[in-house]
Design an enzyme around this catalytic site. Structure first.
Site, mmCIF file in Angstrom:
data_model
loop_
_atom_site.group_PDB
_atom_site.id
_atom_site.type_symbol
_atom_site.label_atom_id
_atom_site.label_comp_id
_atom_site.label_asym_id
_atom_site.label_seq_id
_atom_site.Cartn_x
_atom_site.Cartn_y
_atom_site.Cartn_z
ATOM 1 N N GLY A 1 33.330 66.127 37.934
ATOM 2 C CA GLY A 1 34.024 65.359 38.959
ATOM 3 C C GLY A 1 34.502 66.262 40.072
ATOM 4 C CE LYS B 1 49.415 67.815 37.836
ATOM 5 N NZ LYS B 1 48.494 67.429 38.933
#
Length: 352
Positions: free
Chosen positions: A15, A207
């Site tokens: 990706g 995060k």
């Protein structure tokens, strides 16, 4: 293509981030005698404008779907068969969406060298029978190979453009850490190696959840003061989560590395989780619809990680200790209004 006698590297995943890291790894492997110059890149085969993506990458040396405009080194070879791509590999670099890692490992079982090393760039967590299970643990337990992790403030397009940035490798073995540093480091991609693998990986996963909260604030037009509060409160919950779930010591200094506060800030201002969360508030569309419309085949990690976190925290009777994480989950999956996320900030235990 001529190859050397050095260590063979396979990148599992192609990706946006996998292709960006392939540019770095391919360049280094082509220049360093310690590595075989041929780097395989496993590509989940699909058609782009009537052509196979592997054929496009191998002829044009560019992933035109997920990293357009950035050339890959010609020694990076796209392979559609996962087992073939990983055959003979000494180093496996895992860069797939975390929800797919189980089926990837199932395909690789029994096909790896005994001395193969793994390094995960995957940001997410899994829910095991005892609660939290890190993605590196999923891979290690499934394949029986030692695992390290790489996490940092590394937006893929900026890395591919060779803008200066830093990253963090978590590795328990100094010799393996040095090998991985040589594989990944460039003048514009600087690597720090630390031993606290679990803390580094937890930072990379959590995060994304905080970034979803930051996107909610952007969608509501609340400005940078509010987002700064989200980042700070999110960081306190990340530290608290690491202390609760890491088996070993949690050193505060690790949160000052690129994998910690730097990655958190970058993701809360520039990442896909923030962008889609903002669009979620502004448009009223579902996260699934926005993922299709905005990510061009990539996957959104933050909401799913929030869902897994919520289940893990419930298992440990610790839901009340992480109100920001829980509020993100509730907005994404239980239909709570975004205003409840703001109330979570107003009434956060940090202020009591």
């Amino acid at each position: 293509m001529a190859t050397g006698s050095g260590k063979k590297v396979c990148i599992v995943g192609s990706g946006n981030w996998g292709s960006a890291i392939a540019k770095i790894v391919g360049t280094n492997a082509g220049q360093l005698d310690r590595f075989d110059s041929r780097v395989t890149l496993w590509v989940f085969e699909e058609e782009v404008d009537g052509r196979k993506l592997t054929e496009i990458i191998n002829s044009q040396h560019e992933n035109v779907k997920y990293l357009p405009g950035h050339k890959l080194p010609p020694n990076v070879v796209a392979v559609a068969d996962l087992v073939q791509a990983a055959s003979g590999a000494d180093v496996l670099v895992f860069v797939v969406p975390h929800q797919f890692i189980g089926r990837v490992c199932e395909q690789l079982k029994g096909h790896l060298k005994a001395e193969t090393l793994g390094v995960s760039l995957i940001k997410g967590v899994d829910e095991g029978p005892q609660g939290l299970k890190l993605i590196s643990e999923v891979i290690r337990d499934s394949l029986g190979i030692p695992m390290s992790v790489l996490m940092g403030a590394n937006i893929a397009n900026e890395v591919a453009a060779e803008n200066f940035c830093e990253t963090t490798i978590g590795c328990r073995d100094p010799a393996q850490g040095q090998l991985l540093k040589e594989l990944f480091q460039t003048p514009n991609f600087r690597v720090t190696v630390v031993k606290e693998v679990d803390t580094v990986e937890i930072c990379g996963a959590l995060k994304n959840v905080v970034a979803v909260g930051a996107g909610f604030c952007d969608g509501l037009g609340l400005g940078d003061n509010t987002k700064a509060a989200v980042i700070r409160l999110g960081l306190t919950e990340m530290i608290g989560f690491a202390r609760l779930f890491c088996a070993g010591p949690v050193t505060p200094d690790v949160f000052l590395e690129s994998c910690g506060v730097a990655d958190l800030i970058t993701t809360c201002y520039g990442g896909r989780n923030r962008r889609l969360a903002e669009a979620f508030v502004r448009t009223g569309k579902s996260l699934e619809q926005l993922e299709v419309e905005m990510l061009n085949g990539q996957k959104l990690q933050g909401p799913q990680t929030a869902r897994e976190l919520h289940s893990i925290l419930r298992h440990r009777s610790a839901v009340d200790k992480f109100p920001l994480f829980v509020a993100v989950y509730q907005v994404c999956y239980e239909g709570h209004p975004v205003s409840e996320f703001i109330r979570c900030l107003q009434n956060h235990p940090q202020h009591m």
